[in-house]
Scaffold this active site. Structure first.
Site, PDB file in Angstrom:
ATOM      1  CB  SER A 235      -0.996  -0.035   1.341  1.00 53.06           C
ATOM      2  OG  SER A 235      -0.122   0.318   2.363  1.00 53.06           O
ATOM      3  CD  GLU A 254       3.906  -2.531  -7.716  1.00 54.87           C
ATOM      4  OE1 GLU A 254       3.026  -1.479  -7.902  1.00 54.87           O
ATOM      5  OE2 GLU A 254       3.824  -3.711  -7.429  1.00 54.87           O
ATOM      6  CB  CYS A 292      -0.841  -2.308  -8.269  1.00 52.09           C
ATOM      7  SG  CYS A 292      -0.425  -3.122  -6.832  1.00 52.09           S
TER       8      CYS A 292
END
Length: 486
Positions: A235, A254, A292
């Site tokens: 997150s 990331e 994501c």
């Protein structure tokens, strides 16, 4: 893997199996069934792993390329041989359908193979003449890359094997020790990977550890000066807390996304719209939206919006939802019931503020029905946050200017997909969209594991992809030779 009992998993300390004094249980998100019991390292064992990593740095860096490449080749081969077993383990602990677990194993096989190839090429050096000015006559610069030091790799739950591979494989390829912390919800795939690494020969003791420690114990590892590199996937909130807490470390993040699929006016044939709708419906839901780069926003030109919306809703409704162990299932549960409750609350918030619910919107335990919203108000949580669930919103725009502005109207910038046949529009998207990757003619969820992967803005910093992670784990050091007759 040696176990201390049925379905009990040891961890990996400096390349060898070890057990601690405490354990925790891993359960299936689908039905709550016990999947495994994991031994937890003690503080003393964590210290031993870190000390071993620090001590191994010089020896590992000096390991011949063929030794590192052979280890990586071995893991790639063994993953392929045990692919069905590994896929079933991923499904059991994570809840993703088998079709996607098999795909994840296949990707990890490739990651280790590419890392083996890159290990053989790594650090051959680049020579540069310096006699372009008079003061450089007789001088030659040779630039090579050297390890920044041991890596702390922190992996997420949504790809419990492949995103672990993206931490470990580049580290072995460059010869830098790594301590891998898997997600507490899904540690079993990483522990099995440790088993395959333990079969290799030639890597020094301390080259790698897999430590399933709780998140509340992560701070001491993050702060430890013997781990100067941190590679985190997760997150944005946690990622930037890590970066802010260790400003002198090299941190790769990331993080999350709010991925948009743009459909421009020229993408208008029946076949075009079928393809776009199919790809959008699939990749809004393929990990129960827990990716994501899962499609969260569809930004469609008004010329194609109505026809596209109808097709998307139909194809989303056609997604097979159910038991992730069933080969026919497209969409399984989220990682936990709490995750599904959060998604449900955000959809309820959007509908309460005026969004139209076109399909879905139903929770059953940890499962949430694939959902499509239209007319999403700007003040809805889903308008700005990462859904990380099977939720899609449709947005109508007039022309390319509005479409690209809508993509950029986000604090995230990981990847975007643009459905267009116009080559100029494709290059314009590459130039103007504030993201780390632009996928033309497909959903933003496409990733080839050898390409650079990462984002901008709140989607993070640095790049994964084997070669790019290897660069991230190392730095350039120049050697200047003097008095040469060039």
């Amino acid at each position: 893997m040696t176990t201390t009992g049925a379905a009990e998993y040891a961890f990996w300390l400096a390349g060898r199996e070890a057990t601690g004094t405490d354990t925790f249980d891993v359960t299936s998100p689908w039905d709550g069934a016990a999947v495994g019991r994991v031994s937890v390292p003690t503080d003393a064992q964590v210290e031993e792993a870190v000390a071993a990593a620090a001590a191994a740095q010089d020896a590992f860096s000096a390991t011949p390329a063929h030794v590192r490449a052979a280890a990586l080749d071995h893991v790639s081969k063994r993953l392929a041989e045990r692919s069905e077993e590994v896929a079933r383990l991923i499904t059991a602990e994570n809840g993703k359908p088998m079709k996607w677990s098999r795909g994840e194993v296949g990707r990890a096989v490739s990651v280790f193979r590419w890392a083996a190839e890159e290990a053989r090429r790594f650090n051959s050096g680049e020579a540069q003449r310096l006699d372009t000015d008079a003061g450089g006559v007789g001088r030659l610069a040779l630039t090579r890359r050297f390890s920044r030091g041991p890596v702390l790799g922190i992996a997420p739950f949504n790809f419990p094997l492949n995103l672990v591979a993206h931490k470990i494989a580049p580290a072995i390829a460059v010869g830098t020790p790594i301590i891998l912390k898997p997600a507490p919800a899904t540690p079993l795939s990483a522990l099995l990977l440790g088993e395959l690494l333990a079969e290799t020969t030639g890597l020094p003791e301390g080259a790698w550890s897999v430590l399933p420690v709780a998140n509340d114990r992560m701070s001491s590892l993050v702060q430890d000066p013997r781990l100067p590199v941190i590679s985190f996937t997760g997150s944005d909130t946690v990622g930037y807390q890590i970066m802010d807490s260790v400003p002198r470390k090299h941190v790769t993040l990331e993080l999350g996304g709010n991925a948009a699929a743009v459909v421009l006016a020229d993408w208008s044939s029946e076949a075009d719209l079928d393809w776009a709708a199919s790809r959008i419906a699939t990749f809004a839901n393929y990990q129960a939206g827990q990716s994501c780069i899962s499609v969260q926003r569809v930004i469609a030109d008004t010329a194609v919006y109505d026809a596209l919306a109808e097709k998307i809703v139909a194809k989303v409704r056609a997604q097979a939802v159910g038991d992730p162990g069933d080969d026919a299932t497209d969409v399984g549960p989220l990682v936990s019931e709490a995750a599904a409750e959060r998604v449900a609350s955000w959809v309820d918030d959007a509908v309460g503020k005026g969004a139209k619910l076109l399909t879905g919107g139903v929770r059953d335990g940890a499962s949430y029905a694939p959902t499509v919203l239209a007319d999403l108000p700007a003040d809805a949580v889903l308008a700005s946050a990462e859904a990380f669930g099977p939720v899609l919103s449709l947005h109508r725009v007039n022309g390319t200017d509005e479409a690209f502005a809508a993509v950029n109207d986000s604090r995230f910038g990981l990847q975007s997909g643009v459905f267009t046949h116009d080559l100029q529009a494709a290059f314009r998207a590459h130039r103007e969209l504030e993201v780390g990757g632009v996928i033309i003619g497909d959903a933003p969820s496409y990733r080839a594991d050898q390409m650079p992967y990462g984002g901008v803005k709140d989607s993070g910093t640095g790049r994964e992809g084997v070669k790019y992670a290897m660069d991230d784990y190392t730095y350039e050091r120049v050697l200047v030779l003097t008095g040469l007759d060039l």
